[in-house]
Design a protein around this motif. Structure first.
Motif, mmCIF file in Angstrom:
data_model
loop_
_atom_site.group_PDB
_atom_site.id
_atom_site.type_symbol
_atom_site.label_atom_id
_atom_site.label_comp_id
_atom_site.label_asym_id
_atom_site.label_seq_id
_atom_site.Cartn_x
_atom_site.Cartn_y
_atom_site.Cartn_z
ATOM 1 N N GLN A 212 3.329 5.477 -18.435
ATOM 2 C CA GLN A 212 3.847 5.994 -17.177
ATOM 3 C C GLN A 212 4.322 4.822 -16.329
ATOM 4 O OE1 GLN A 212 0.963 8.276 -15.057
ATOM 5 N NE2 GLN A 212 2.494 9.384 -13.869
ATOM 6 N N MET A 213 5.397 5.084 -15.636
ATOM 7 C CA MET A 213 5.889 4.033 -14.719
ATOM 8 C C MET A 213 5.623 4.493 -13.289
ATOM 9 S SD MET A 213 9.721 2.593 -14.247
ATOM 10 C CE MET A 213 9.755 1.800 -15.825
ATOM 11 N N VAL A 214 5.069 3.613 -12.537
ATOM 12 C CA VAL A 214 4.699 3.939 -11.154
ATOM 13 C C VAL A 214 5.344 2.907 -10.235
ATOM 14 C CG1 VAL A 214 2.805 4.200 -9.516
ATOM 15 C CG2 VAL A 214 2.513 4.932 -11.895
ATOM 16 N N ARG A 215 5.994 3.461 -9.211
ATOM 17 C CA ARG A 215 6.567 2.522 -8.221
ATOM 18 C C ARG A 215 5.532 2.277 -7.123
ATOM 19 N NH1 ARG A 215 12.485 1.821 -6.391
ATOM 20 N NH2 ARG A 215 12.449 1.287 -8.598
ATOM 21 N N VAL A 216 5.386 1.031 -6.858
ATOM 22 C CA VAL A 216 4.389 0.643 -5.842
ATOM 23 C C VAL A 216 5.037 -0.359 -4.896
ATOM 24 C CG1 VAL A 216 2.414 1.028 -7.373
ATOM 25 C CG2 VAL A 216 3.525 -1.226 -7.304
ATOM 26 N N GLU A 217 4.370 -0.632 -3.837
ATOM 27 C CA GLU A 217 4.797 -1.681 -2.903
ATOM 28 C C GLU A 217 3.699 -2.741 -2.835
ATOM 29 O OE1 GLU A 217 7.798 0.567 0.228
ATOM 30 O OE2 GLU A 217 5.811 -0.070 0.878
ATOM 31 N N LEU A 218 4.121 -3.948 -3.001
ATOM 32 C CA LEU A 218 3.158 -5.067 -3.027
ATOM 33 C C LEU A 218 3.583 -6.102 -1.985
ATOM 34 C CD1 LEU A 218 2.926 -5.597 -6.902
ATOM 35 C CD2 LEU A 218 1.261 -4.442 -5.443
ATOM 36 N N PRO A 219 2.665 -6.900 -1.519
ATOM 37 C CA PRO A 219 3.061 -8.028 -0.666
ATOM 38 C C PRO A 219 3.978 -8.960 -1.451
ATOM 39 C CG PRO A 219 0.688 -7.708 -0.617
ATOM 40 C CD PRO A 219 1.219 -6.817 -1.666
ATOM 41 N N ARG A 220 4.959 -9.473 -0.766
ATOM 42 C CA ARG A 220 5.916 -10.338 -1.439
ATOM 43 C C ARG A 220 5.234 -11.551 -2.070
ATOM 44 N NH1 ARG A 220 11.463 -10.657 -1.105
ATOM 45 N NH2 ARG A 220 11.448 -8.974 0.404
ATOM 46 N N LEU A 221 4.110 -11.884 -1.521
ATOM 47 C CA LEU A 221 3.385 -13.048 -2.035
ATOM 48 C C LEU A 221 2.926 -12.825 -3.469
ATOM 49 C CD1 LEU A 221 2.364 -15.841 -1.146
ATOM 50 C CD2 LEU A 221 0.213 -14.767 -0.429
ATOM 51 N N ALA A 222 2.784 -11.528 -3.871
ATOM 52 C CA ALA A 222 2.340 -11.231 -5.235
ATOM 53 C C ALA A 222 3.333 -11.717 -6.273
ATOM 54 C CB ALA A 222 2.137 -9.721 -5.388
ATOM 55 N N MET A 223 4.593 -11.876 -5.855
ATOM 56 C CA MET A 223 5.597 -12.346 -6.805
ATOM 57 C C MET A 223 5.277 -13.751 -7.288
ATOM 58 S SD MET A 223 8.994 -10.978 -4.818
ATOM 59 C CE MET A 223 10.125 -11.664 -5.978
ATOM 60 N N ALA A 224 4.600 -14.471 -6.461
ATOM 61 C CA ALA A 224 4.250 -15.836 -6.841
ATOM 62 C C ALA A 224 3.279 -15.857 -7.998
ATOM 63 C CB ALA A 224 3.662 -16.567 -5.630
ATOM 64 N N SER A 225 2.482 -14.821 -8.121
ATOM 65 C CA SER A 225 1.523 -14.754 -9.228
ATOM 66 C C SER A 225 2.225 -14.680 -10.578
ATOM 67 C CB SER A 225 0.630 -13.522 -9.058
ATOM 68 O OG SER A 225 0.019 -13.520 -7.805
ATOM 69 N N PHE A 226 3.469 -14.209 -10.583
ATOM 70 C CA PHE A 226 4.224 -14.120 -11.846
ATOM 71 C C PHE A 226 5.259 -15.235 -11.970
ATOM 72 C CE2 PHE A 226 2.459 -10.160 -13.127
ATOM 73 C CZ PHE A 226 2.090 -9.533 -11.957
ATOM 74 N N GLY A 227 5.121 -16.241 -11.100
ATOM 75 C CA GLY A 227 5.996 -17.396 -11.208
ATOM 76 C C GLY A 227 7.352 -17.211 -10.601
ATOM 77 N N LEU A 228 7.501 -16.197 -9.771
ATOM 78 C CA LEU A 228 8.781 -15.963 -9.127
ATOM 79 C C LEU A 228 8.801 -16.679 -7.777
ATOM 80 C CD1 LEU A 228 9.171 -12.145 -9.878
ATOM 81 C CD2 LEU A 228 10.227 -14.072 -11.072
ATOM 82 N N PRO A 229 9.953 -17.148 -7.373
ATOM 83 C CA PRO A 229 10.021 -17.861 -6.096
ATOM 84 C C PRO A 229 9.820 -16.909 -4.915
ATOM 85 C CG PRO A 229 12.178 -17.602 -7.028
ATOM 86 C CD PRO A 229 11.219 -17.117 -8.064
ATOM 87 N N VAL A 230 9.121 -17.409 -3.888
ATOM 88 C CA VAL A 230 8.814 -16.557 -2.732
ATOM 89 C C VAL A 230 9.204 -17.321 -1.464
ATOM 90 C CG1 VAL A 230 6.997 -15.378 -1.442
ATOM 91 C CG2 VAL A 230 6.891 -15.482 -3.942
ATOM 92 N N ASN A 231 9.896 -16.624 -0.622
ATOM 93 C CA ASN A 231 10.208 -17.189 0.693
ATOM 94 C C ASN A 231 8.971 -17.021 1.554
ATOM 95 O OD1 ASN A 231 11.187 -17.998 3.125
ATOM 96 N ND2 ASN A 231 12.916 -16.542 3.153
#
Lengths: 258, 182
Positions: A212-231
């Motif tokens: 199942q795919m679920v859309r969620v909202e996360l703090p932008r800071l969570a992107m950093a946990s996956f190595g993505l750049p965060v402003n």
């Protein structure tokens, strides 16, 4: 009138045929003077009488009734060949045509209703899933350019492939992905998403078993946990993400959507 | 012609079959042959073997023309149907008897059967079937003058054949009749 001329008309006189009145009178005057011609006329009249008796004797004669029966049978046979009776066949064919037309009409109506039923909007709880799947499909196909740094990882590709398989399997009932867009065409087309990123605790679970795919909202800071750049100036803002949940209820992959 | 209507065909058959049958009977003297000829004529007519054209003559003449062809074919096939000697003997034997009406008719019939085909046709059509010269000419496919000539000659032959009977019954002196037939 002489005997030769008499000989020309003697048959007609004896047979009482219509001849010139003058010739007839002359012939009758001639036999008063000529015994031979008188006898000749008597012979002719006698033979005429006997021929008429003969004709009278067979006047009622005719072919037996069996001849008529045979002829009528032959006539019907010939007529059957030359003029085949179309009404019987036409009636049968007409009935067949009606039956086939009715069956074709029913099939067409069933087919049309099935198509309309498939194209009808699904219930709301399924719309979000369908939209997510559709969005994932579109993004998998179209948005890799915006996340080239993520899709280069081999494990990410594996998950992306599994997600695609899962998407196809779950979306088989909806052959037209574009028709299942609860968020609207504009939303699906304008969203930009990363590729699916594996969750570390999800392991290599086979997503083909379902999910199942679920859309969620996360703090932008969570992107950093996956190595993505965060402003970091917008670190507290929310960012949308699609989480792939396996049948065990655990999250296996995630992608971020803008 | 009948467009598959059996009633139309039956009606035409009932009107015309007697003429065809009697013609065949007078020409052959055999009822079974006349029956066969009648059947063949109408079979040929319904099959359309000979296309009927009303501009060329009446239906009666047309049917008799077909009948004539079948009769001649049958006579040529079976020459024994009419034997000259047999008929001559019959006529001579009958000459010595007192003839009643039935016997006279039978004698006349035999005399007609004894005629050569061309003369017999003319006598049968004109005297026995009571067709006009023009109708007989349509049936036989010849000129009216030919019909008159054949009828004249045929009747003269009949007189010759039947003269002994007439002479005996009339007890008149025998006359030389060859002059009139020359």
């Amino acid at each position: 009138m002489n005997c030769q001329k008499f000989e020309v008309v003697v048959n007609d006189i004896a047979r009482e045929q219509m001849i010139d009145a003058g010739a007839r009178a002359e012939a009758l005057r001639h036999i008063d003077d000529c015994q031979n011609c008188a006898d000749r006329l008597a012979d002719e009249r006698a033979i005429t009488t006997r021929l008429r008796e003969l004709a009278e004797s067979v006047k009622s004669a005719g072919a037996p009734a069996r001849v008529e029966a045979r002829l009528l049978a032959a006539f019907n046979e010939i007529s059957r060949v030359q003029f085949p009776a179309p009404p019987v066949f036409a009636r049968q064919n007409r009935r067949r045509y009606f039956a086939v037309a009715i069956a074709a009409g029913l099939l067409f109506m069933f087919g049309l209703s099935a198509v309309l039923w498939r194209q009808a909007p699904p219930p709301a709880n399924q719309d979000s899933r369908a939209a997510s799947v559709a969005g994932a499909t579109n993004n998998l196909a179209t948005t890799t350019a915006s996340s080239t740094n993520v899709s280069s990882a081999p494990n990410v590709k594996k998950y992306v492939a599994r997600a695609a398989v899962w998407r196809r399997k779950s979306a088989t009932k909806r052959e037209d992905p574009a028709s299942a867009k609860p968020l609207g065409d504009n939303a699906a087309n304008t969203e930009i998403a990363t590729d699916f990123l594996p969750m570390t605790y999800g392991g290599a679970m086979n997503l083909q078993e379902g999910g199942q795919m679920v859309r969620v909202e996360l703090p932008r800071l969570a992107m950093a946990s996956f190595g993505l750049p965060v402003n970091m100036d917008r670190a507290n803002e929310k960012v949308k993400a699609d989480v792939l949940l396996g049948i065990d209820g655990l999250a296996h992959a995630i992608r971020f959507v803008r | 012609m009948f467009r598959g209507d059996p009633e139309a065909f039956a009606e035409l058959y009932r009107r015309r079959q007697r003429n065809v049958y009697r013609f065949a009977l007078h020409m052959t003297g055999a009822p079974d042959v006349a029956e066969d000829v009648t059947q063949e004529v109408f079979m040929a007519f319904m099959r359309g073997d000979n296309n009927f054209d009303e501009r060329k003559g009446t239906v009666n003449s047309f049917l008799l023309g077909i009948a004539r062809n079948y009769v001649l074919r049958r006579l040529r096939k079976d020459r024994s149907l009419v034997s000259i000697d047999e008929v001559v003997e019959t006529g001579e034997a009958a000459a010595g008897e007192a003839l009643n009406r039935g016997e006279a008719i039978q004698t006349m019939h035999q005399a007609v059967l004894n005629l050569p085909e061309h003369y017999r046709e003319a006598v049968v059509l004109c005297d026995l079937q009571e067709l006009s010269y023009s109708e007989a000419a349509e049936v036989l496919g010849c000129a009216m003058g030919t019909i008159r000539s054949r009828l004249h000659r045929g009747r003269a032959l009949l007189i010759q054949k039947l003269r002994p009977t007439r002479d005996e019954s009339a007890t008149a002196p025998e006359r030389e009749s060859s002059r009139c037939f020359a």
